[in-house]
Scaffold this active site. Structure first.
Site, PDB file in Angstrom:
ATOM      1  N   GLU A 121       0.623  -1.392   0.206  1.00 61.59           N
ATOM      2  CA  GLU A 121      -0.602  -0.023  -0.083  1.00 61.59           C
ATOM      3  C   GLU A 121       0.815   1.373   0.162  1.00 61.59           C
ATOM      4  O   GLU A 121       1.893   1.299   0.945  1.00 61.59           O
ATOM      5  CB  GLU A 121      -0.914  -0.359   0.839  1.00 61.59           C
ATOM      6  CG  GLU A 121      -2.027  -1.259   1.380  1.00 61.59           C
ATOM      7  CD  GLU A 121      -3.339  -0.902   0.274  1.00 61.59           C
ATOM      8  OE1 GLU A 121      -3.217  -0.135  -0.405  1.00 61.59           O
ATOM      9  OE2 GLU A 121      -3.722  -1.769   0.605  1.00 61.59           O
ATOM     10  N   CYS A 164      -2.390   8.614   2.804  1.00 55.66           N
ATOM     11  CA  CYS A 164      -1.988   8.824   1.114  1.00 55.66           C
ATOM     12  C   CYS A 164      -3.000   8.434   0.517  1.00 55.66           C
ATOM     13  O   CYS A 164      -3.479   9.450  -0.745  1.00 55.66           O
ATOM     14  CB  CYS A 164      -2.062   7.039   1.771  1.00 55.66           C
ATOM     15  SG  CYS A 164      -3.110   6.139   2.442  1.00 55.66           S
TER      16      CYS A 164
HETATM   17  P1  NAD Z   1       8.320   4.721   4.434  1.00 54.20           P
HETATM   18  O1  NAD Z   1       8.546   3.520   3.294  1.00 54.20           O
HETATM   19  O2  NAD Z   1       9.470   5.484   4.592  1.00 54.20           O
HETATM   20  O3  NAD Z   1       8.325   3.794   5.802  1.00 54.20           O
HETATM   21  C1  NAD Z   1       7.090   3.184   6.131  1.00 54.20           C
HETATM   22  C2  NAD Z   1       8.136   1.848   6.400  1.00 54.20           C
HETATM   23  O4  NAD Z   1       9.185   0.890   5.764  1.00 54.20           O
HETATM   24  C3  NAD Z   1       8.726   2.186   8.080  1.00 54.20           C
HETATM   25  O5  NAD Z   1       8.229   1.224   9.163  1.00 54.20           O
HETATM   26  C4  NAD Z   1      10.348   1.757   7.625  1.00 54.20           C
HETATM   27  O6  NAD Z   1      10.713   1.754   8.775  1.00 54.20           O
HETATM   28  C5  NAD Z   1       9.915   0.690   6.757  1.00 54.20           C
HETATM   29  N1  NAD Z   1      11.489   0.850   5.653  1.00 54.20           N
HETATM   30  C6  NAD Z   1      12.467   1.645   5.739  1.00 54.20           C
HETATM   31  N2  NAD Z   1      13.296   1.268   3.843  1.00 54.20           N
HETATM   32  C7  NAD Z   1      12.711   0.034   4.355  1.00 54.20           C
HETATM   33  C8  NAD Z   1      13.685  -1.055   3.787  1.00 54.20           C
HETATM   34  N3  NAD Z   1      14.252  -0.887   2.906  1.00 54.20           N
HETATM   35  N4  NAD Z   1      12.729  -2.342   3.711  1.00 54.20           N
HETATM   36  C9  NAD Z   1      12.449  -2.758   4.340  1.00 54.20           C
HETATM   37  N5  NAD Z   1      11.789  -1.725   5.220  1.00 54.20           N
HETATM   38  C10 NAD Z   1      12.054  -0.193   4.960  1.00 54.20           C
HETATM   39  O7  NAD Z   1       7.283   5.774   4.739  1.00 54.20           O
HETATM   40  P2  NAD Z   1       6.475   6.521   5.522  1.00 54.20           P
HETATM   41  O8  NAD Z   1       7.515   7.546   5.135  1.00 54.20           O
HETATM   42  O9  NAD Z   1       6.768   6.243   6.636  1.00 54.20           O
HETATM   43  O10 NAD Z   1       5.041   6.992   5.079  1.00 54.20           O
HETATM   44  C11 NAD Z   1       4.987   7.879   4.221  1.00 54.20           C
HETATM   45  C12 NAD Z   1       4.002   7.239   2.463  1.00 54.20           C
HETATM   46  O11 NAD Z   1       3.191   6.340   2.980  1.00 54.20           O
HETATM   47  C13 NAD Z   1       3.784   7.926   1.801  1.00 54.20           C
HETATM   48  O12 NAD Z   1       3.904   8.247   0.880  1.00 54.20           O
HETATM   49  C14 NAD Z   1       2.367   7.205   1.993  1.00 54.20           C
HETATM   50  O13 NAD Z   1       1.787   8.589   0.897  1.00 54.20           O
HETATM   51  C15 NAD Z   1       1.813   6.242   1.873  1.00 54.20           C
HETATM   52  N6  NAD Z   1       1.263   5.213   2.563  1.00 54.20           N
HETATM   53  C16 NAD Z   1       0.152   4.619   2.186  1.00 54.20           C
HETATM   54  C17 NAD Z   1      -0.968   3.948   2.167  1.00 54.20           C
HETATM   55  C18 NAD Z   1      -1.843   3.609   1.304  1.00 54.20           C
HETATM   56  O14 NAD Z   1      -2.999   2.946   2.224  1.00 54.20           O
HETATM   57  N7  NAD Z   1      -1.394   3.284   0.074  1.00 54.20           N
HETATM   58  C19 NAD Z   1      -1.325   3.842   4.022  1.00 54.20           C
HETATM   59  C20 NAD Z   1      -0.207   5.384   4.521  1.00 54.20           C
HETATM   60  C21 NAD Z   1       0.811   5.414   3.838  1.00 54.20           C
END
Ligand code: NAD
Length: 485
Positions: A257, A291
């Site tokens: 997501e 999101c």
């Molecule tokens: P992010 O991708 O920076 O982090 C998300 C998670 O991934 C965190 O727990 C982080 O520690 C982990 N992570 C980071 N690097 C990783 C790696 N290499 N391998 C595995 N895990 C890793 O996202 P964010 O800044 O926390 O969230 C914001 C983003 O999330 C926005 O783009 C938003 O649109 C999206 N989002 C999408 C939805 C949806 O349902 N489509 C819902 C909420 C947020």
């Protein structure tokens, strides 16, 4: 930035001030810890345990062990456990709400409350869902059935914008379908997940749900680990691509997501005065850190000026502040990294000389990550503010003349999460909605979700869905049985 310590803030709010990893049914400390900040003040509110690679390994092994007995339980027994979990969460929901505001920033009396209540409702309702066995054929000679079997250990990785809702959205369908889970929340908002992980240990068998906080490297280990059968990930598109690449090692099932750049299209015949307020909240709720926030608002040129003026007038009445204050309607940006990204985007908007009828200037002297509600009047289609996902309280209101042209502009985005169309002629509005290349569309309403409604993104917004039968099935393997009679 003020990084003063106010570790007693949680105690003053009647909350626990020490947080634990939950591993194999036990509450465990870590050798190292990291600071968790209140985004309204940038003060440290707690230390979160930083799980080691060995602790993560222990949690994964415990989940693999627990899978054997958990998956063998009847659906009804698992459902009973999950319903008990919903009750246990509900008993602690006031603490969860306050903790959510303190670590995430969203207003306690409105958005934090509704996030926690929705999350608990979700756990309870998902526990009542089942995937029926599909009988394809049942003749005198032959039976053909399709079953859904659990996958094994699921790794859940969650973001910082809705840590409670998005976390529990994963837990309930994962467990009801017979899997076990290891969850890693965002390092910016680990406390609420550690808290609901701790509650889980009081009702679920050991190893069924472990929650470990730590940095991105823990997420990376989860995505690479051979004992993890599936990753359920919510976060940015950039990280989603990495998750998919590392998951390839053992062909993990993957649900992603990801980000979005959702458009709302207001047609010429819309009853526009009545939709100013819902569209404001659809764009600015959770301070735009959503999101499926409306991130591009296209309004027909015949009503664009009047609509924008009314929108700005309403936006002026909305109070930005500390989420703990009763009067606050929009909280701060959750973390400094996102705040700095917004400063850069605001700077671009200023440099390009776009018309900004409201907001536009971030006051860096404030201790918290406060960003004013900002409206950008009709910037060009190729501007950064139209093309990028800002993830903050800034919205372009863009004029269009021709419906075909606006559909092409909406669909030109590499994202395809959701979209909405607003118009007086319902059939015409539905016809536009049907042409949006997104996983969800709404017509004359927005942000309706449901336990039974699949939610997922097209294009760079994701892969697979959460919720609905399809979401449940995403935590399973499909297994076809053929029996000769
Ligand atoms: P992010 O991708 O920076 O982090 C998300 C998670 O991934 C965190 O727990 C982080 O520690 C982990 N992570 C980071 N690097 C990783 C790696 N290499 N391998 C595995 N895990 C890793 O996202 P964010 O800044 O926390 O969230 C914001 C983003 O999330 C926005 O783009 C938003 O649109 C999206 N989002 C999408 C939805 C949806 O349902 N489509 C819902 C909420 C947020």
């Amino acid at each position: 930035m003020n990084t003063a310590h106010s570790l007693d803030l949680l105690q003053a709010a009647g909350l626990p001030s020490v947080f634990h990893l939950s591993i194999n049914g036990k509450l465990v400390d870590a050798d190292r810890s990291f600071d968790v900040l209140n985004p309204a003040t940038n003060e440290v509110i707690a230390k979160a345990p930083q799980a080691s690679a060995q602790q993560l390994e222990d949690a994964i092994q415990a989940a693999a062990q627990a899978f054997k007995s958990w998956s063998a339980l009847s659906w009804q027994t698992r459902s009973d456990y999950i319903l008990q979990y919903a009750d246990a969460l509900e008993a602690r929901q006031d603490e969860l709400i306050t903790l959510l505001t303190l670590e995430q920033g969203k207003p306690k009396h409105s958005q934090a409350k509704s996030e926690v209540e929705a999350a608990i409702y979700w756990v309870r309702e998902v526990a009542k869902r089942e995937i029926p066995v599909q009988v394809i054929e049942d003749t005198a000679e032959h039976v053909v059935e399709v079953h859904h079997t659990p996958l094994g250990v699921v790794g859940a990785i969650t973001p910082w914008n809705f840590p409670v809702l998005l976390g529990l959205w994963k837990v309930a369908p994962c467990l009801i379908t017979g899997n076990t889970m290891v969850m890693k929340p965002s390092p910016y908002t680990p406390l609420t997940s550690l808290f609901f992980g701790e509650i889980a240990q009081s009702v679920l068998p050991p190893g069924v749900l472990s929650v470990l906080s730590g940095g991105n490297e823990l997420g990376q280990i989860i995505t690479e680990h051979p004992a993890i059968a599936k990753i359920s990930f919510t976060g940015s598109t950039a990280t989603g691509k990495k998750v998919m690449a590392s998951g390839a090692s053992n062909l993990k099932r993957i649900t992603l997501e990801l980000g979005g750049n959702d458009a709302a299209v207001v047609l010429a015949d819309a009853d526009w005065p009545s939709i100013v307020k819902p569209l404001f909240w659809a764009a600015f709720g959770n301070s735009g850190q959503w999101c499926i926030a409306v991130k591009r608002l296209y309004v027909h040129s015949s009503i664009h000026a009047a609509f924008t003026a009314a929108f700005v007038e309403y936006a002026k009445t909305v109070k930005v502040g500390d989420g703990m204050d009763q009067a606050t309607e929009l909280g701060p940006i959750q973390n400094r990294m996102q705040y700095e990204k917004l400063i850069d985007l605001f700077e671009d908007t200023r440099k390009q000389g776009y018309k900004v009828p409201l907001g536009g200037v971030i006051d860096r002297s404030l201790a918290g990550n406060f960003v004013p509600v900002t409206v950008v009047d009709n910037p060009p289609e190729n501007s950064r503010i139209v093309q990028e996902e800002p993830f903050g309280p800034i919205l372009p209101v863009i004029a269009f003349d021709d419906v075909e042209d606006v559909i092409a502009r909406v669909n030109a985005s590499p994202y395809g999460l959701a979209g909405s169309v607003w118009g007086g002629d319902r059939a015409a509005a539905i016809a536009v909605a049907k042409r949006m290349e997104t996983g969800t569309v709404w017509v004359n309403e927005i942000h309706i979700h449901g336990i039974d409604i699949p939610f997922g993104g097209h294009k760079l917004s994701g892969m697979g869905v959460e919720n609905g039968q399809e979401g449940l099935a995403g935590f399973t393997n499909t297994k076809s049985y053929m029996f000769k009679k």
